[in-house]
Design a protein around this motif. Structure first.
Motif: not given
Length: 136
Positions: A17-38
């Motif tokens: 999951v963290l590897e996915a965050l590093l590869r594509d943060p925008k996609k990862w945040m959308k998938r987990h319904r998170l905002e950058e501020s989170d």
């Protein structure tokens, strides 16, 4: 704050999951319904970071002393900031000191995937700099 589908411990402990965050943060945040501020430090974590930075800065001054003098003073510095509830553990070629977590720790809620306990720590390599950190 937005909510994520997975519990915080899963998000933080699953390397894929963290590897996915590093590869594509925008996609990862959308998938987990998170905002950058989170992903930002909350006030409690920011306060813990400040306390840890304070201990680390004071501890760095001890690096010029022999270890037999520096180590007892290192613990004293940590206790000045965190009180007597300091946990000590080993790191390669050094020690880690941490503010003891509340017992029982506060619950980590599904709606706060990056909740912290607001505790800080430092890792000190013998005769080198100490690094502050915030613990979960």
């Amino acid at each position: 704050m937005t909510t994520g589908k997975r519990r915080a411990d899963e998000l933080l402990e699953d390397p894929a999951v963290l590897e996915a965050l590093l590869r594509d943060p925008k996609k990862w945040m959308k998938r987990h319904r998170l905002e950058e501020s989170d992903l930002d430090l909350n006030d409690e974590a920011r306060s813990a970071a400040t306390r840890a930075e304070k201990v680390a800065a004071k501890a760095d001054e001890l690096s010029r002393l022999p270890l037999v003098e520096a180590l007892p003073r290192l613990r004293e510095l940590a206790e000045e900031v965190w009180g007597e509830d300091v946990e000590v553990s080993r790191v390669p070629f050094g020690v880690s000191l941490a503010q003891r977590r509340p017992v029982p720790p506060p619950p980590i809620l599904d709606d706060d995937p990056f909740a912290t306990t607001g505790t800080g720590s430092i890792s000190c390599t013998f005769r080198l700099k100490c690094k502050p950190d915030v613990d979960r």
